[in-house]
Design a protein around this motif. Structure first.
Motif, PDB file in Angstrom:
ATOM      1  N   ILE A   5      -4.319 -44.445   2.062  1.00 26.86           N
ATOM      2  CA  ILE A   5      -4.706 -44.036   0.716  1.00 26.86           C
ATOM      3  C   ILE A   5      -5.371 -45.202   0.003  1.00 26.86           C
ATOM      4  O   ILE A   5      -4.827 -46.304  -0.055  1.00 26.86           O
ATOM      5  CB  ILE A   5      -3.476 -43.564  -0.087  1.00 26.86           C
ATOM      6  CG1 ILE A   5      -2.794 -42.402   0.634  1.00 26.86           C
ATOM      7  CG2 ILE A   5      -3.872 -43.148  -1.512  1.00 26.86           C
ATOM      8  CD1 ILE A   5      -1.409 -42.082   0.117  1.00 26.86           C
ATOM      9  N   THR A   6      -6.551 -44.972  -0.555  1.00 27.08           N
ATOM     10  CA  THR A   6      -7.155 -45.920  -1.482  1.00 27.08           C
ATOM     11  C   THR A   6      -6.991 -45.354  -2.889  1.00 27.08           C
ATOM     12  O   THR A   6      -6.975 -44.138  -3.086  1.00 27.08           O
ATOM     13  CB  THR A   6      -8.652 -46.133  -1.177  1.00 27.08           C
ATOM     14  OG1 THR A   6      -9.380 -44.947  -1.505  1.00 27.08           O
ATOM     15  CG2 THR A   6      -8.868 -46.497   0.280  1.00 27.08           C
ATOM     16  N   ALA A  26       4.292 -41.397   6.406  1.00 30.52           N
ATOM     17  CA  ALA A  26       4.202 -42.858   6.331  1.00 30.52           C
ATOM     18  C   ALA A  26       2.945 -43.211   5.547  1.00 30.52           C
ATOM     19  O   ALA A  26       1.849 -42.717   5.855  1.00 30.52           O
ATOM     20  CB  ALA A  26       4.155 -43.454   7.735  1.00 30.52           C
ATOM     21  N   LEU A  27       3.082 -44.091   4.543  1.00 30.68           N
ATOM     22  CA  LEU A  27       1.978 -44.404   3.652  1.00 30.68           C
ATOM     23  C   LEU A  27       1.388 -45.775   3.949  1.00 30.68           C
ATOM     24  O   LEU A  27       2.112 -46.771   4.035  1.00 30.68           O
ATOM     25  CB  LEU A  27       2.444 -44.361   2.197  1.00 30.68           C
ATOM     26  CG  LEU A  27       3.106 -43.067   1.722  1.00 30.68           C
ATOM     27  CD1 LEU A  27       3.447 -43.178   0.237  1.00 30.68           C
ATOM     28  CD2 LEU A  27       2.216 -41.865   1.981  1.00 30.68           C
ATOM     29  N   LEU A  28       0.065 -45.816   4.078  1.00 26.35           N
ATOM     30  CA  LEU A  28      -0.698 -47.052   4.205  1.00 26.35           C
ATOM     31  C   LEU A  28      -1.608 -47.114   2.990  1.00 26.35           C
ATOM     32  O   LEU A  28      -2.463 -46.250   2.803  1.00 26.35           O
ATOM     33  CB  LEU A  28      -1.548 -47.051   5.477  1.00 26.35           C
ATOM     34  CG  LEU A  28      -0.876 -46.594   6.781  1.00 26.35           C
ATOM     35  CD1 LEU A  28      -1.903 -46.541   7.912  1.00 26.35           C
ATOM     36  CD2 LEU A  28       0.274 -47.498   7.146  1.00 26.35           C
ATOM     37  N   VAL A  29      -1.424 -48.115   2.145  1.00 30.08           N
ATOM     38  CA  VAL A  29      -2.165 -48.167   0.875  1.00 30.08           C
ATOM     39  C   VAL A  29      -2.993 -49.435   0.792  1.00 30.08           C
ATOM     40  O   VAL A  29      -2.508 -50.530   1.098  1.00 30.08           O
ATOM     41  CB  VAL A  29      -1.197 -48.079  -0.324  1.00 30.08           C
ATOM     42  CG1 VAL A  29      -1.921 -48.367  -1.639  1.00 30.08           C
ATOM     43  CG2 VAL A  29      -0.558 -46.693  -0.372  1.00 30.08           C
ATOM     44  N   ASN A  64      -9.122 -40.857  -0.110  1.00 38.08           N
ATOM     45  CA  ASN A  64      -9.945 -41.890  -0.739  1.00 38.08           C
ATOM     46  C   ASN A  64     -10.118 -41.587  -2.228  1.00 38.08           C
ATOM     47  O   ASN A  64     -10.907 -40.727  -2.607  1.00 38.08           O
ATOM     48  CB  ASN A  64     -11.303 -41.932  -0.035  1.00 38.08           C
ATOM     49  CG  ASN A  64     -12.248 -42.959  -0.630  1.00 38.08           C
ATOM     50  OD1 ASN A  64     -11.814 -43.977  -1.172  1.00 38.08           O
ATOM     51  ND2 ASN A  64     -13.536 -42.703  -0.535  1.00 38.08           N
ATOM     52  N   LEU A  65      -9.382 -42.317  -3.066  1.00 36.42           N
ATOM     53  CA  LEU A  65      -9.418 -42.089  -4.512  1.00 36.42           C
ATOM     54  C   LEU A  65      -9.873 -43.319  -5.285  1.00 36.42           C
ATOM     55  O   LEU A  65      -9.795 -43.333  -6.516  1.00 36.42           O
ATOM     56  CB  LEU A  65      -8.025 -41.678  -5.016  1.00 36.42           C
ATOM     57  CG  LEU A  65      -7.436 -40.397  -4.422  1.00 36.42           C
ATOM     58  CD1 LEU A  65      -6.001 -40.203  -4.921  1.00 36.42           C
ATOM     59  CD2 LEU A  65      -8.283 -39.185  -4.761  1.00 36.42           C
ATOM     60  N   ARG A  87     -17.079 -47.368  -5.662  1.00 32.88           N
ATOM     61  CA  ARG A  87     -16.800 -46.149  -4.913  1.00 32.88           C
ATOM     62  C   ARG A  87     -17.404 -46.189  -3.511  1.00 32.88           C
ATOM     63  O   ARG A  87     -16.733 -45.886  -2.523  1.00 32.88           O
ATOM     64  CB  ARG A  87     -17.343 -44.930  -5.682  1.00 32.88           C
ATOM     65  CG  ARG A  87     -16.566 -44.615  -6.937  1.00 32.88           C
ATOM     66  CD  ARG A  87     -17.378 -43.815  -7.939  1.00 32.88           C
ATOM     67  NE  ARG A  87     -16.562 -43.379  -9.061  1.00 32.88           N
ATOM     68  CZ  ARG A  87     -16.199 -44.156 -10.075  1.00 32.88           C
ATOM     69  NH1 ARG A  87     -16.588 -45.434 -10.108  1.00 32.88           N
ATOM     70  NH2 ARG A  87     -15.451 -43.682 -11.056  1.00 32.88           N
ATOM     71  N   VAL A  88     -18.655 -46.583  -3.444  1.00 31.53           N
ATOM     72  CA  VAL A  88     -19.376 -46.510  -2.174  1.00 31.53           C
ATOM     73  C   VAL A  88     -18.921 -47.589  -1.192  1.00 31.53           C
ATOM     74  O   VAL A  88     -18.753 -47.317   0.008  1.00 31.53           O
ATOM     75  CB  VAL A  88     -20.891 -46.604  -2.420  1.00 31.53           C
ATOM     76  CG1 VAL A  88     -21.651 -46.716  -1.103  1.00 31.53           C
ATOM     77  CG2 VAL A  88     -21.375 -45.379  -3.203  1.00 31.53           C
ATOM     78  N   ALA A  89     -18.677 -48.806  -1.674  1.00 36.63           N
ATOM     79  CA  ALA A  89     -18.334 -49.904  -0.757  1.00 36.63           C
ATOM     80  C   ALA A  89     -17.036 -49.615  -0.011  1.00 36.63           C
ATOM     81  O   ALA A  89     -16.975 -49.759   1.220  1.00 36.63           O
ATOM     82  CB  ALA A  89     -18.237 -51.218  -1.526  1.00 36.63           C
ATOM     83  N   ILE A  90     -16.000 -49.196  -0.730  1.00 38.01           N
ATOM     84  CA  ILE A  90     -14.728 -48.965  -0.035  1.00 38.01           C
ATOM     85  C   ILE A  90     -14.809 -47.715   0.839  1.00 38.01           C
ATOM     86  O   ILE A  90     -14.174 -47.638   1.896  1.00 38.01           O
ATOM     87  CB  ILE A  90     -13.554 -48.872  -1.041  1.00 38.01           C
ATOM     88  CG1 ILE A  90     -12.221 -49.023  -0.292  1.00 38.01           C
ATOM     89  CG2 ILE A  90     -13.595 -47.570  -1.838  1.00 38.01           C
ATOM     90  CD1 ILE A  90     -11.045 -49.294  -1.210  1.00 38.01           C
TER      91      ILE A  90
END
Length: 298
Positions: A5-6, A26-29, A64-65, A87-90
């Motif tokens: 999650i971003t 399971a969360l990967l942030v 992707n948030l 927004r675009v880079a990540i």
């Protein structure tokens, strides 16, 4: 399921992380401030400062948030570049991660916004409505195109064009409640512009719905089925607070104060969640009355 999650520490992301953790995922942030993120996210969340740090922990899904708040400051050319880049880079980093993984994620749910459509007047807007070309549209279009690049690696991509998010503690109401509680609220400009909105809980449920439905891809309007005009929104909020809404903000004042960014307040789209409803999604808060009743009784 391992879900990357971003934007996980944002107003929507925090609630999404809570629900996904409660469901046993399971969360990967990804967070620019891992220490701060650790304090606000569920225990056991795996937090890194960059997307590519998760190359050795292949996610099975991505949400992707990430993105700088669009209404924080006037839209200078430099600020416009920041809004796009944030927004675009990540998003491109996420696509790069998919390219490097042996087992690619099954799905990416990527944020977008109602601004994709630009000013639509009073016409009813579905996912098939052609956009009006302006900065908000170009911003969302760039974001969506970056996400769609993941499709080349076998990832199912669903794009959520999010309306104004309602709940206590953030989002649209964080700015509107203080003046309205004092009886100082009112419409913006003519008040005829539409305000697509969604209760935060329904938005989180939409993201979960899209994660789980393998056949769903492409754009989805992430807003309640009954959008209202700005005048209707102001009157309904004032009624729930038992306050008047008699102090309109003139369009000229907004244009002078915010420049081009004032279009976010003075224009809109009668956006409907046609594809979500066709897929069987049911809103818990389909009307503004129902949403504000639940929010303001807390």
């Amino acid at each position: 399921m391992r879900i990357l999650i971003t934007g996980g520490t944002g107003f929507v992301g925090r609630r999404l992380c809570e629900r996904l953790a409660e469901a046993g995922h399971a969360l990967l942030v990804v967070s620019r401030d891992p220490a701060k993120a650790q304090r606000v996210l569920p225990a056991g969340t795996d937090i890194e400062s960059s997307v590519l740090a998760f190359t050795d922990r292949a996610p099975e899904a991505i949400v992707n948030l990430a993105g700088e708040a669009i209404a924080e400051r006037r839209w200078s050319n430099e600020q416009k570049r920041r809004l796009i880049d944030s927004r675009v880079a990540i998003t491109r980093d996420l696509v790069m991660l998919c390219q490097h993984l042996e087992n690619t994620p099954a799905v990416m749910i990527s944020g977008s916004a109602m601004g994709y459509y630009g000013d639509q007047g009073d016409r009813e807007v579905t996912e098939d409505t052609p956009p009006h070309d302006e900065f908000a549209h170009r911003l969302c279009e760039s974001w969506e195109q970056a996400a769609r690049e993941a499709e080349a690696f076998g990832v199912r991509v669903a794009l959520v064009r999010i309306g104004l998010v309602l709940e206590r503690g953030g989002g649209t109401l964080a700015r509107m409640l203080p003046p309205f509680k004092l009886g100082l609220g009112g419409r913006f400009g003519s008040g005829r512009q539409f305000m697509p909105w969604v209760h935060r809980e329904d938005l989180v449920r939409i993201i979960e719905f899209l994660l789980e439905r393998d056949a769903l891809q492409g754009p989805f309007n992430g807003s309640a089925p009954h959008p209202v005009t700005n005048t209707e929104f102001a009157r309904t909020l004032a009624r729930h607070l038992r306050r008047p809404a008699l102090l309109p903000v003139p369009a000229l004042a907004l244009k002078l104060g915010f420049g081009e960014m004032s279009r976010l307040l003075l224009t809109g789209a009668d956006m409907r969640p046609a594809r979500l409803q066709a897929a069987g999604f049911e809103f818990r808060y389909p009307t503004l009355d129902e949403a504000l009743t639940a929010i303001l009784k807390q």
